[in-house]
Enzyme design. Structure first.
Site, PDB file in Angstrom:
ATOM      1  N   ASP A  73       0.823  -1.209   0.000  1.00 24.55           N
ATOM      2  CA  ASP A  73       0.000   0.000   0.000  1.00 24.55           C
ATOM      3  C   ASP A  73       0.860   1.264   0.000  1.00 24.55           C
ATOM      4  O   ASP A  73       1.970   1.262   0.532  1.00 24.55           O
ATOM      5  CB  ASP A  73      -0.921  -0.022   1.244  1.00 24.55           C
ATOM      6  CG  ASP A  73      -2.105   0.909   1.084  1.00 24.55           C
ATOM      7  OD1 ASP A  73      -2.331   1.415  -0.036  1.00 24.55           O
ATOM      8  OD2 ASP A  73      -2.812   1.146   2.080  1.00 24.55           O
TER       9      ASP A  73
ATOM     10  N   ASN B  79     -10.326  -2.652  -6.870  1.00 16.77           N
ATOM     11  CA  ASN B  79      -9.460  -1.697  -7.564  1.00 16.77           C
ATOM     12  C   ASN B  79      -9.970  -1.298  -8.963  1.00 16.77           C
ATOM     13  O   ASN B  79      -9.518  -0.296  -9.529  1.00 16.77           O
ATOM     14  CB  ASN B  79      -8.022  -2.235  -7.677  1.00 16.77           C
ATOM     15  CG  ASN B  79      -7.249  -2.139  -6.377  1.00 16.77           C
ATOM     16  OD1 ASN B  79      -6.318  -2.902  -6.128  1.00 16.77           O
ATOM     17  ND2 ASN B  79      -7.619  -1.192  -5.516  1.00 16.77           N
TER      18      ASN B  79
HETATM   19  C1  FPP Z   1      -1.718   0.268  -3.442  1.00 17.60           C
HETATM   20  O1  FPP Z   1      -1.261   1.578  -3.477  1.00 17.60           O
HETATM   21  C2  FPP Z   1      -1.226  -0.455  -4.542  1.00 17.60           C
HETATM   22  C3  FPP Z   1      -1.959  -0.985  -5.559  1.00 17.60           C
HETATM   23  C4  FPP Z   1      -3.414  -0.847  -5.731  1.00 17.60           C
HETATM   24  C5  FPP Z   1      -1.306  -1.717  -6.607  1.00 17.60           C
HETATM   25  C6  FPP Z   1      -0.089  -2.458  -6.173  1.00 17.60           C
HETATM   26  C7  FPP Z   1       0.735  -2.600  -7.328  1.00 17.60           C
HETATM   27  C8  FPP Z   1       2.082  -2.616  -7.351  1.00 17.60           C
HETATM   28  C9  FPP Z   1       2.980  -2.599  -6.205  1.00 17.60           C
HETATM   29  C10 FPP Z   1       2.749  -2.631  -8.623  1.00 17.60           C
HETATM   30  C11 FPP Z   1       2.408  -3.708  -9.506  1.00 17.60           C
HETATM   31  C12 FPP Z   1       2.507  -5.050  -8.944  1.00 17.60           C
HETATM   32  C13 FPP Z   1       2.664  -6.105  -9.691  1.00 17.60           C
HETATM   33  C14 FPP Z   1       2.576  -7.461  -9.156  1.00 17.60           C
HETATM   34  C15 FPP Z   1       2.955  -5.953 -11.130  1.00 17.60           C
HETATM   35  P1  FPP Z   1      -2.342   2.707  -3.537  1.00 17.60           P
HETATM   36  O2  FPP Z   1      -2.526   3.098  -4.952  1.00 17.60           O
HETATM   37  O3  FPP Z   1      -3.572   2.214  -2.855  1.00 17.60           O
HETATM   38  O4  FPP Z   1      -1.676   3.841  -2.757  1.00 17.60           O
HETATM   39  P2  FPP Z   1      -2.431   4.904  -1.866  1.00 17.60           P
HETATM   40  O5  FPP Z   1      -3.027   4.129  -0.726  1.00 17.60           O
HETATM   41  O6  FPP Z   1      -1.345   5.806  -1.443  1.00 17.60           O
HETATM   42  O7  FPP Z   1      -3.465   5.557  -2.707  1.00 17.60           O
END
Ligand code: FPP
Length: 244
Positions: free
Chosen positions: A16, A64
């Protein structure tokens, strides 16, 4: 000190904070995902080298899809590139990779890459890497139970799946996406939130939780060591009680 650290057999991570990390730098959220993805590739090797056998990461939840079209498209592009690179990494590290979740919602080419990745790595056993994509624990349970009902109708449920008229945990687990994978010993969630967000609800029943304010793109080896150190301290305390 290093030798004293007992490494968990299975670490689960909620990756996250990519979006907030990017925004703080005046960059679009997608940039955070790119850096988060690079970090995942690096940390996967760090975790393997530490001797952890199983790693399960939450890359994309069933929720998501509600993000902006731009962000979802950016993530699909990232998955496309990452899954291809992951095939090479799987061979190099003799690592079995499995996707948990429902891949049927992804574009066809991504589904094909998932199939190739899972198939080409299925005999490796140096590390077991699970990527949760279009994953939600409630969805996993509902999909699994739907299959179980269908098997029951066809008379395909094993007799030993029930004891005293009650379903065994083993039978239930065999219908989850994580069938055959041991439960996580340590759950790490980065970036401050302290909730499960529909991640591995059944599997985390006895898992130790570690929450940190550090966002995923900044979660490197040193942060991981802190998590494992805390896990060791807790494990010793509760371990003593359990053994009595
Ligand atoms: C959460 O951060 C992350 C995600 C929804 C996606 C996770 C993806 C990756 C680490 C990269 C891709 C992974 C793979 C396996 C290719 P957020 O967007 O919720 O961050 P925030 O809470 O700050 O908004």
């Amino acid at each position: 000190m290093e030798n004293e650290l007992r490494v968990p057999n299975h670490i689960a991570i909620i990756l996250d904070g990519n979006g907030r990390w990017a925004k703080r730098r005046g960059m679009p959220r997608g940039y955070g995902h790119i850096v988060g993805c690079d970090n995942l590739e690096k940390m996967c090797v760090v975790i393997k080298d530490m001797g952890v056998k199983y790693l399960t990461v939450y890359a994309f939840s069933t929720e998501n899809w509600k993000r902006s079209r731009d962000e979802v498209e950016g993530l699909m592009k990232l998955f496309r590139q990452y899954l291809k690179r992951c095939i090479k990494k799987a061979h190099k590290n003799q690592m079995r990779v499995r996707i948990i979740g429902d891949p049927s919602a992804f574009p066809q080419d991504i589904q094909e890459s998932i199939h190739i990745l899972e198939d080409c790595s299925k005999d490796y056993d140096q590390m077991f890497f699970q990527i949760a994509m279009n994953y939600g624990s409630r969805d996993e349970i509902l999909r699994g139970m739907t299959r179980m009902i269908s098997d029951a109708r066809d008379g395909r449920l094993p007799k030993d799946g029930f004891e005293d008229g009650k379903m065994t945990e083993a039978l239930f687990e065999s219908y989850l996406d994580t069938a055959g994978i041991p439960d996580p010993d340590l759950l790490i969630r980065t970036s401050g939130e302290q909730r499960l967000s529909n991640y591995l609800l059944w599997q985390l029943a006895y898992t130790e939780f570690y929450f940190t304010d550090v966002p995923w793109p900044d979660f490197h080896e040193e942060e991981l060591r802190k998590a494992i150190e805390q896990y060791n301290r807790r494990d010793r305390r509760y371990g003593g009680v359990k053994e009595e």
